[in-house]
Design an enzyme around this catalytic site. Structure first.
Site, short mmCIF file in Angstrom:
data_model
loop_
_atom_site.label_atom_id
_atom_site.label_comp_id
_atom_site.label_asym_id
_atom_site.label_seq_id
_atom_site.Cartn_x
_atom_site.Cartn_y
_atom_site.Cartn_z
N LYS A 240 0.63 -1.92 -0.13
CA LYS A 240 -0.33 0.18 0.39
C LYS A 240 1.03 1.12 0.44
O LYS A 240 0.45 2.36 -0.53
CB LYS A 240 -0.81 -0.04 0.98
CG LYS A 240 -1.93 1.73 1.35
CD LYS A 240 -2.50 1.65 0.46
CE LYS A 240 -3.90 2.92 0.27
NZ LYS A 240 -4.36 2.84 1.31
N PHE A 285 -2.46 9.83 -14.04
CA PHE A 285 -1.46 10.27 -13.34
C PHE A 285 -0.12 12.00 -13.26
O PHE A 285 0.37 11.93 -12.40
CB PHE A 285 -0.96 9.36 -12.17
CG PHE A 285 -1.68 8.87 -10.76
CD1 PHE A 285 -2.76 9.78 -10.13
CD2 PHE A 285 -2.84 7.72 -11.83
CE1 PHE A 285 -3.45 9.05 -9.40
CE2 PHE A 285 -3.91 7.16 -11.13
CZ PHE A 285 -4.15 8.04 -9.58
N GLY A 289 -0.81 20.66 -11.96
CA GLY A 289 -1.94 22.04 -11.24
C GLY A 289 -0.86 21.42 -9.88
O GLY A 289 -0.36 21.78 -9.82
N CYS A 296 -4.54 10.25 2.11
CA CYS A 296 -4.01 8.94 2.22
C CYS A 296 -2.03 9.46 1.27
O CYS A 296 -1.41 9.63 2.35
CB CYS A 296 -4.33 7.66 1.11
SG CYS A 296 -5.56 7.12 2.10
N ARG A 366 -9.52 16.87 3.99
CA ARG A 366 -8.11 16.95 5.00
C ARG A 366 -6.49 17.06 3.62
O ARG A 366 -6.85 16.32 2.89
CB ARG A 366 -8.11 15.25 4.94
CG ARG A 366 -8.81 14.43 6.65
CD ARG A 366 -8.85 13.17 6.13
NE ARG A 366 -9.76 12.38 5.60
CZ ARG A 366 -9.48 11.06 5.35
NH1 ARG A 366 -8.91 10.54 6.06
NH2 ARG A 366 -9.80 10.28 4.67
#
Length: 470
Positions: A240, A285, A289, A296, A366
């Site tokens: 992850k 991806f 910007g 995360c 967040r």
């Protein structure tokens, strides 16, 4: 199968509802009574497309319940840990307070043969530290990381692109299971069998049984051929954070190219298109910007750096510090574009920020680049109005000093400048420059996501400023 899900925040609530939707009996457990009350009534405490529907369906069927009572976990075969791992207040490392508390609370209710499946994103080595406590209760710990995209979390849970299960002493399993999938054709099921047989030869029977139980939990996805990868615990934890580190690096790379484009006159969007045709790179991806945010990527790359330092290998991921810095610099750049376009200062100028959530299809604020830009402009004396389809309530709680208007057209009325920072369709696709011209006082738009057509806006007399494009 009867399952428990410990922690009913974003990850846990979605996981519990999704597991119920595929037929399991699920109890979601959380210490937050208000959250549990809302979920028990079928009310999602956050915006996530598709979640209200499967919540209502699960509750109506009786397969899905929520409680604050940890004893409700008794009798479940698999207990998923899905609590938060925020960044520590005094450093970059992950705060494991909630993970440890969840395990402590669950231990008295574990039975021999139970499986505890960690889903929280944790520093590598966490599972190895937790395993002895869980094994002492006769249960088995596995690590089953989540790969949810906010806005698509329901789909990503029910129909994931891969399933990873880390087991104790599972070294060497994943490479063989991948080979099995690639060589058995429609034997995705057959390949799974090869993986299990290989796992049985290299791990203890308990670990094999745990992976097999997780296959049953995710049976619909496994039956469709979703890759099911069995690894050791450490590898599962790394999957992850490594994935998030790679995505963050790719985003910051193209934003670094945008910085070069801005001083050379190049167009970073054309650059991304050109290099994206290389199959080794890909176009996804590579959108320059104002960078990434959310709960995360920022915290995970910081925690990964901190853990690498603890392991004595900080140099291995030292580049992640620059990834983080590039990402934050793009927010500065968006603010500077607004200031420059308004004559060098924004004091008392009316600026409307289009977006508050860190990404569309979410109300998550967040580490939101959008709100960061809004707050910085406010700090420079601008009269800042923020609009967003879903995130206004959350934003107002954190930044009450800003003005919030839900209706897009009302929000942009009399504005001297607009700043597009969250790629909602009603800003990126549905706001026509001719229509905007009838409402605003000025004709300045800063496109923080490079999602607009510069020619169309300039043709209507607007000063269009993008990120890394002329």
């Amino acid at each position: 199968m009867r399952l428990s899900v410990i922690g009913c925040g974003y990850l846990g609530a979605v996981h519990a509802a999704a597991m119920a939707s595929i037929g399991h009996e699920v109890v979601g457990i959380d210490v937050d009574a208000r959250k549990i009350e809302a979920l028990s009534k079928g009310n999602a405490p956050f915006f996530e497309p598709g979640l209200p529907e499967i919540l209502a369906e699960g509750i109506a069927s009786g397969r899905l319940t929520f409680t604050t009572d940890m004893s409700a976990a008794s009798g479940a075969k698999v207990h998923f840990i899905g609590v938060g791992t925020p960044q520590q207040k005094d450093g970059y490392a992950a705060d494991l307070t909630y993970v440890n508390a969840a395990v402590d609370a669950l231990l008295p209710y574990l039975s021999p043969g139970d499986i505890v499946a960690g889903k929280s994103t944790v520093p590598v080595g966490t599972a190895a530290a937790l395993a002895p406590r869980i094994e002492a209760a006769g249960a088995t710990l596995v690590w089953n990381p989540e790969f949810l995209r906010e806005g698509f979390a329901v789909k990503d849970t029910i129909d994931p692109d891969r399933l990873v299960v880390g087991v104790a002493n599972g070294a060497g399993v994943s490479s063989r299971s991948s080979l099995a999938r690639s060589t058995t054709g429609e034997g995705d099921a057959q390949g799974a069998g090869v993986s299990s047989r290989f796992a049985r030869s290299t791990t203890g029977e308990g670990e094999v049984d745990a992976a097999s139980v997780l296959r049953e939990v995710y049976a619909p996805a496994v039956a469709k051929g979703t890759p099911f990868i069995v690894t050791d615990l450490a590898t599962a934890e790394l999957v992850k954070v490594a994935a998030n580190a790679f995505l963050a690096t790719k985003i910051s790379f193209i934003n670094a190219m945008a910085e070069i484009a801005e001083v050379t006159g190049a167009d970073v969007t054309q650059l991304a298109d050109a290099i994206g045709h290389d199959v080794r790179i890909g176009r996804r991806f590579l959108g320059a910007g104002i960078g990434f945010g959310g709960g995360c990527l920022p915290k995970d790359i910081r925690a990964f750096s901190a853990r690498a330092e603890e392991l004595g290998r900080g140099e291995s991921v030292a580049f992640l510090r620059e990834v983080d810095e590039i990402n934050l610099r793009r927010r500065d750049r968006a603010v500077q574009l607004v200031v420059d376009a308004l004559g060098g200062q924004v004091f008392q100028k009316k600026v409307t920020v289009l977006g508050a959530a860190f990404k569309p299809y979410s109300d998550d604020i967040r580490d939101s680049p959008a709100l960061d830009v809004a707050v910085r402009l406010h700090g420079l004396g601008a009269q800042v109005t923020v609009t967003d389809p879903e995130a206004i309530d959350n934003a107002r709680r954190v930044h009450p000093q800003l003005t919030y208007v839900a209706d897009r057209d009302e929000a942009i009325r009399d504005a001297d400048a607009l700043v597009l920072v969250t790629e909602w369709d009603e800003y990126r696709r549905e706001l026509a420059p001719a229509h905007a011209s009838t409402l605003t006082a000025g004709r300045v738009i800063v496109d923080g996501r490079n999602g607009l057509d510069p020619a169309a806006w300039r043709a209507e007399g607007w000063t269009y400023l993008g990120m890394g494009r002329p």
